[in-house]
Design a protein around this motif. Structure first.
Motif, short mmCIF file in Angstrom:
data_model
loop_
_atom_site.label_atom_id
_atom_site.label_comp_id
_atom_site.label_asym_id
_atom_site.label_seq_id
_atom_site.Cartn_x
_atom_site.Cartn_y
_atom_site.Cartn_z
N ALA A 1 -0.63 33.28 -47.59
CA ALA A 1 -0.42 31.91 -47.12
C ALA A 1 1.05 31.68 -46.78
O ALA A 1 1.37 31.08 -45.75
N VAL A 2 1.93 32.18 -47.62
CA VAL A 2 3.37 32.01 -47.37
C VAL A 2 3.76 32.78 -46.12
O VAL A 2 4.47 32.26 -45.25
N GLN A 3 3.27 34.00 -45.99
CA GLN A 3 3.59 34.81 -44.81
C GLN A 3 3.06 34.15 -43.54
O GLN A 3 3.73 34.15 -42.50
N ALA A 4 1.88 33.57 -43.61
CA ALA A 4 1.30 32.89 -42.45
C ALA A 4 2.16 31.69 -42.04
O ALA A 4 2.37 31.44 -40.84
N THR B 1 5.25 32.96 -40.23
CA THR B 1 4.90 33.38 -38.88
C THR B 1 4.66 32.18 -37.98
O THR B 1 5.09 32.17 -36.83
N ASP B 2 3.98 31.14 -38.51
CA ASP B 2 3.73 29.94 -37.71
C ASP B 2 5.02 29.27 -37.28
O ASP B 2 5.14 28.80 -36.15
N VAL B 3 6.00 29.20 -38.17
CA VAL B 3 7.25 28.52 -37.87
C VAL B 3 8.15 29.35 -36.95
O VAL B 3 8.75 28.84 -36.02
N VAL C 1 8.65 25.36 -45.81
CA VAL C 1 8.32 24.68 -47.07
C VAL C 1 7.52 23.41 -46.79
O VAL C 1 6.54 23.12 -47.48
N GLU C 2 7.90 22.65 -45.77
CA GLU C 2 7.15 21.43 -45.43
C GLU C 2 5.72 21.77 -45.03
O GLU C 2 4.78 21.09 -45.45
N ASP C 3 5.54 22.83 -44.22
CA ASP C 3 4.19 23.24 -43.82
C ASP C 3 3.36 23.64 -45.03
O ASP C 3 2.18 23.27 -45.14
#
Length: 91
Positions: free
Chosen positions: A20-23, A26-28, A47-49
């Motif tokens: 989840a953190v890695q995703a 990657t999204d940001v 962190v906000e996401d």
């Protein structure tokens, strides 16, 4: 729980906390970057996401996020302005 955390669900399901953190990273950023290449703005957005997705309700999330972002747990807490969830009237 579904009413209080509408962003959690099957659509956002990941197999593990590290995934989840890695995703989110990657999204940001659009790619997988090492922590030392992330700007502070990118770390804040990550962190906000994660906070919007409810990741910080999971045990060990702050430690995992800190490790993957190359930050301290104290920094992650400051970025989240973390406070325990409160229940509304009648809950």
């Amino acid at each position: 729980l579904a009413n209080r955390c509408p962003t959690l669900g099957v659509k956002n399901f990941v197999s593990s906390l590290p995934d989840a953190v890695q995703a989110a990273i990657t999204d940001v950023t659009g790619s997988v970057l090492p922590p030392d290449r992330l700007t502070m703005d990118e770390k804040i957005r990550i962190v906000e996401d994660l906070q919007q997705a409810g990741i910080f309700y999971m045990k060990g999330a702050v430690s995992e996020v800190a490790a993957q972002l190359g930050s301290s747990e104290a920094t992650i807490y400051r970025l989240t302005k973390f406070s325990p969830p409160t229940l509304g009237p009648g809950s």
